[in-house]
Design a protein around this motif. Structure first.
Motif, PDB file in Angstrom:
ATOM      1  N   THR A 181      38.097 -30.936  69.275  1.00  0.00           N
ATOM      2  CA  THR A 181      37.785 -32.041  68.562  1.00  0.00           C
ATOM      3  C   THR A 181      36.889 -33.093  69.249  1.00  0.00           C
ATOM      4  O   THR A 181      36.797 -33.384  70.473  1.00  0.00           O
ATOM      5  CB  THR A 181      38.807 -32.702  67.924  1.00  0.00           C
ATOM      6  N   GLY A 182      35.970 -33.563  68.372  1.00  0.00           N
ATOM      7  CA  GLY A 182      35.187 -34.906  69.021  1.00  0.00           C
ATOM      8  C   GLY A 182      35.330 -35.707  67.897  1.00  0.00           C
ATOM      9  O   GLY A 182      35.016 -35.574  66.601  1.00  0.00           O
ATOM     10  N   PHE A 183      35.741 -37.145  68.198  1.00  0.00           N
ATOM     11  CA  PHE A 183      36.050 -38.274  67.174  1.00  0.00           C
ATOM     12  C   PHE A 183      35.698 -39.468  67.632  1.00  0.00           C
ATOM     13  O   PHE A 183      35.657 -39.614  68.865  1.00  0.00           O
ATOM     14  CB  PHE A 183      37.645 -38.222  66.696  1.00  0.00           C
ATOM     15  N   ALA A 184      35.538 -40.282  66.727  1.00  0.00           N
ATOM     16  CA  ALA A 184      35.069 -41.555  67.138  1.00  0.00           C
ATOM     17  C   ALA A 184      35.822 -42.581  66.098  1.00  0.00           C
ATOM     18  O   ALA A 184      36.054 -42.320  64.750  1.00  0.00           O
ATOM     19  CB  ALA A 184      33.378 -42.240  66.748  1.00  0.00           C
ATOM     20  N   ARG A 185      35.890 -43.931  66.464  1.00  0.00           N
ATOM     21  CA  ARG A 185      36.633 -45.108  65.788  1.00  0.00           C
ATOM     22  C   ARG A 185      35.814 -46.230  65.583  1.00  0.00           C
ATOM     23  O   ARG A 185      35.029 -46.672  66.455  1.00  0.00           O
ATOM     24  CB  ARG A 185      37.958 -45.298  66.187  1.00  0.00           C
ATOM     25  N   GLY A 186      35.872 -47.207  64.611  1.00  0.00           N
ATOM     26  CA  GLY A 186      35.310 -48.255  64.586  1.00  0.00           C
ATOM     27  C   GLY A 186      36.318 -49.235  63.948  1.00  0.00           C
ATOM     28  O   GLY A 186      37.264 -48.822  62.858  1.00  0.00           O
ATOM     29  N   SER A 187      36.469 -50.425  64.286  1.00  0.00           N
ATOM     30  CA  SER A 187      37.269 -51.492  63.547  1.00  0.00           C
ATOM     31  C   SER A 187      36.853 -53.013  63.654  1.00  0.00           C
ATOM     32  O   SER A 187      36.277 -53.238  64.674  1.00  0.00           O
ATOM     33  CB  SER A 187      38.857 -51.330  64.625  1.00  0.00           C
ATOM     34  N   GLY A 188      37.270 -53.653  62.741  1.00  0.00           N
ATOM     35  CA  GLY A 188      36.795 -54.982  62.676  1.00  0.00           C
ATOM     36  C   GLY A 188      37.767 -55.889  63.483  1.00  0.00           C
ATOM     37  O   GLY A 188      37.542 -56.991  63.546  1.00  0.00           O
ATOM     38  N   PHE A 189      38.960 -55.561  63.786  1.00  0.00           N
ATOM     39  CA  PHE A 189      39.819 -56.179  64.576  1.00  0.00           C
ATOM     40  C   PHE A 189      39.734 -55.923  66.006  1.00  0.00           C
ATOM     41  O   PHE A 189      39.775 -54.832  66.725  1.00  0.00           O
ATOM     42  CB  PHE A 189      41.199 -55.719  64.281  1.00  0.00           C
TER      43      PHE A 189
ATOM     44  N   ASP B 124      40.155 -65.509  64.624  1.00  0.00           N
ATOM     45  CA  ASP B 124      38.936 -65.772  65.251  1.00  0.00           C
ATOM     46  C   ASP B 124      38.465 -64.354  65.844  1.00  0.00           C
ATOM     47  O   ASP B 124      37.298 -64.153  65.992  1.00  0.00           O
ATOM     48  CB  ASP B 124      39.086 -66.668  66.386  1.00  0.00           C
ATOM     49  N   ASP B 125      39.056 -63.238  66.131  1.00  0.00           N
ATOM     50  CA  ASP B 125      38.917 -61.974  66.582  1.00  0.00           C
ATOM     51  C   ASP B 125      38.578 -61.228  65.433  1.00  0.00           C
ATOM     52  O   ASP B 125      38.135 -60.102  65.724  1.00  0.00           O
ATOM     53  CB  ASP B 125      39.913 -61.651  67.601  1.00  0.00           C
ATOM     54  N   ILE B 126      38.745 -61.517  64.197  1.00  0.00           N
ATOM     55  CA  ILE B 126      38.439 -60.393  63.062  1.00  0.00           C
ATOM     56  C   ILE B 126      37.132 -60.494  62.627  1.00  0.00           C
ATOM     57  O   ILE B 126      36.389 -61.507  62.177  1.00  0.00           O
ATOM     58  CB  ILE B 126      39.409 -60.827  61.963  1.00  0.00           C
ATOM     59  N   LYS B 127      36.322 -59.285  63.077  1.00  0.00           N
ATOM     60  CA  LYS B 127      35.046 -59.177  62.443  1.00  0.00           C
ATOM     61  C   LYS B 127      34.943 -58.426  61.296  1.00  0.00           C
ATOM     62  O   LYS B 127      35.009 -57.029  61.552  1.00  0.00           O
ATOM     63  CB  LYS B 127      33.948 -58.681  63.614  1.00  0.00           C
ATOM     64  N   THR B 128      35.085 -58.758  60.168  1.00  0.00           N
ATOM     65  CA  THR B 128      35.394 -57.943  58.865  1.00  0.00           C
ATOM     66  C   THR B 128      34.596 -57.011  58.765  1.00  0.00           C
ATOM     67  O   THR B 128      35.077 -55.665  58.457  1.00  0.00           O
ATOM     68  CB  THR B 128      35.378 -58.893  57.733  1.00  0.00           C
ATOM     69  N   TRP B 129      33.160 -56.902  58.922  1.00  0.00           N
ATOM     70  CA  TRP B 129      32.347 -55.734  58.599  1.00  0.00           C
ATOM     71  C   TRP B 129      31.920 -55.097  59.610  1.00  0.00           C
ATOM     72  O   TRP B 129      31.197 -53.858  59.398  1.00  0.00           O
ATOM     73  CB  TRP B 129      31.048 -56.357  57.698  1.00  0.00           C
ATOM     74  N   ASP B 130      32.114 -55.662  60.873  1.00  0.00           N
ATOM     75  CA  ASP B 130      32.003 -54.451  61.990  1.00  0.00           C
ATOM     76  C   ASP B 130      32.759 -53.260  62.354  1.00  0.00           C
ATOM     77  O   ASP B 130      32.207 -52.623  62.962  1.00  0.00           O
ATOM     78  CB  ASP B 130      32.027 -55.511  63.451  1.00  0.00           C
ATOM     79  N   GLY B 131      33.712 -53.071  61.494  1.00  0.00           N
ATOM     80  CA  GLY B 131      34.507 -51.709  61.548  1.00  0.00           C
ATOM     81  C   GLY B 131      33.783 -50.722  60.939  1.00  0.00           C
ATOM     82  O   GLY B 131      33.981 -49.542  61.200  1.00  0.00           O
TER      83      GLY B 131
END
Length: 464
Positions: A301-309, A316-323
């Motif tokens: 497998t090859g996989f990737a993740r993205g998260s707004g946290f 203050d560390d939450i980037k809502t749409w960066d995920g």
């Protein structure tokens, strides 16, 4: 006045016969027996349907080979919006969406986006014979469907030949009743002359009128039955026009094919169908025996993740749409050996069930052989009896013809009465019908013998 009634009656009957015959000729089509068999096997919707099913079963072999030999590769991408409150610990995941990440210090209901993408390869490299067993099941299913098609095709051919024979006999019966009607008309005419000259009483004319009505009804019933057999044959050969048989001469002679008592029945379609079903059931047994063996799988497998946290769950560390952007990339590969420990009990019971199905299929073959043996004995008995009966009916016919002519002469000269002449006429009519029926029985017995042997050419080769 009575004479006018007779004339009008005869004209009405003649008009009916002419109209029926004229309408029938317009809708009829001439057909040979062998051509009828070919038409039926090429056009019958049921046979075409079974052929498509057989083709589908053959294609299923390729499907099984493809599914068991080619790895699966799944590409996925997902995006979502959720909170990140989490606890460390184990739970049963059924009905619950799993959550990744460290435990949170508290509940924070501010949501952020997240995303994930992956390509996953999964290949069952070693199945300890399960793949081959599955392919063998598909092959056995295709062979069983092919045998079913052969059985349906053979039975349809036999039905066509049988309907053709019935139609030939119906034509002969119509001809016999037509001749009988002509005899009654001739006797009616003669009785009128004898009544006018005083040789016979006038009541004989009325009695002959009654006999004329009976003969006309018999003819109408025979014509109705002929049309019924035409419609049945029309359905079997799938034609728009009513079929008229061309091969009519062979029913006027007895078949000469020898009849054997071979009880192997190895080439009979119904036996071949039963054997294919036994093989299918046995192949399913072998698949079940393989199903609780381990499986060795290879995955990558090859996989990737993205998260707004970005870190923790501080607001203050939450980037809502960066995920929605992928920020972590990984790969992995490995092997897996899986052994279904508790599968044995289930498979054992399924195997017992399938073994009973196999035994049932074998018993059906024995039942078919028993039925074929009985049919063969019936065919032999009917064939031999028909030959003997045909000889007697020929003599009966000659005697009936002689007796009728003699009695007709005696009646015309005033030496015999009406009941004697009518009885002689009935005897002649019965003899004519018995001769045709005995010949028809012999050919039907030969057809039954062809059914027993599983070869319609045993019958068709006798058609000259």
């Amino acid at each position: 006045m009575q004479y006018k009634k007779i004339v009008m009656y005869k004209l009405a009957v003649a008009l009916f016969f002419y109209t029926s015959a004229h309408a029938q000729i317009q809708d009829d089509t001439l057909v040979h027996l062998k051509d009828a068999v070919l038409l039926g096997q090429d056009r019958a919707p049921l046979l075409i349907s079974i052929k498509y099913e057989s083709d589908a079963a053959v294609q299923n072999i390729n499907v099984a080979k493809y599914n068991t030999r080619v790895p699966t590769i799944d590409a996925t991408y997902q995006a979502g919006l959720s909170t990140a409150n989490n606890l460390t610990g184990i739970f049963y995941p059924y009905g619950i969406l799993p959550m990744s990440g460290p435990p949170s210090s508290g509940n924070n209901y501010s949501p952020a986006t997240g995303s994930a993408a992956s390509i996953l390869l999964n290949w069952q490299a070693v199945t300890f014979g399960q793949k081959e067993a599955q392919i063998n099941v598909s092959t056995a299913e295709a062979n069983s469907k092919k045998s079913e098609l052969e059985q349906a095709l053979f039975q349809h051919k036999i039905n066509i030949i049988s309907a053709y024979l019935d139609l030939l006999l119906a034509y002969d019966v119509v001809a016999i009743h037509t001749h009988n009607l002509e005899r009654v008309q001739a006797n009616l005419k003669q009785s009128r002359v004898l009544s006018n000259t005083g040789i016979k009483p006038g009541v004989d004319t009325a009695l002959f009128l009654s006999e004329l009505s009976k003969a006309s009804v018999d003819l109408l019933n025979a014509q109705k039955q002929l049309q019924v057999y035409q419609l049945l044959l029309q359905q079997l050969i799938v034609t728009k026009n009513l079929p008229v048989p061309v091969d009519t001469a062979f029913l006027g002679q007895l078949p000469v094919a020898g009849i054997s008592n071979d009880t192997s029945f190895s080439n009979v379609p119904v036996i071949k169908l039963g054997q294919s079903q036994v093989l299918l059931s046995e192949s399913k047994e072998r698949l079940l025996k393989k199903s609780y063996l381990p499986k060795l799988s290879v995955w990558g497998t090859g996989f990737a993740r993205g998260s707004g946290f970005q870190s923790g769950n501080n607001s203050d560390d939450i980037k809502t749409w960066d995920g929605l952007q992928l920020s972590r990339f990984n790969y992995g590969a490995g092997v897996q050996l899986a052994f279904p420990i508790m599968k044995y009990g289930e498979v054992k019971r399924q195997l017992q069930q399938q073994q009973f199905i196999t035994k049932a299929a074998k018993e059906k073959i024995e039942d078919s052989k028993l039925a074929l043996t009985t049919q063969q004995n019936i065919a032999n008995t009917t064939f031999n009896s028909s030959l003997a009966i045909a000889t007697q009916t020929q003599q009966q016919l000659k005697t009936g013809q002689y007796a009728f002519k003699a009695m007709q002469t005696r009646y015309n000269t005033g030496l015999a009465n009406f009941p004697d002449l009518i009885q002689a006429q009935y005897n002649l009519l019965k003899a004519e019908l018995d001769v045709k029926t005995s010949y028809w029985d012999a050919w039907k017995a030969l057809l039954l013998q062809a059914v027993v042997k599983g070869d319609e050419h045993i019958f068709l080769n006798e058609i000259k």
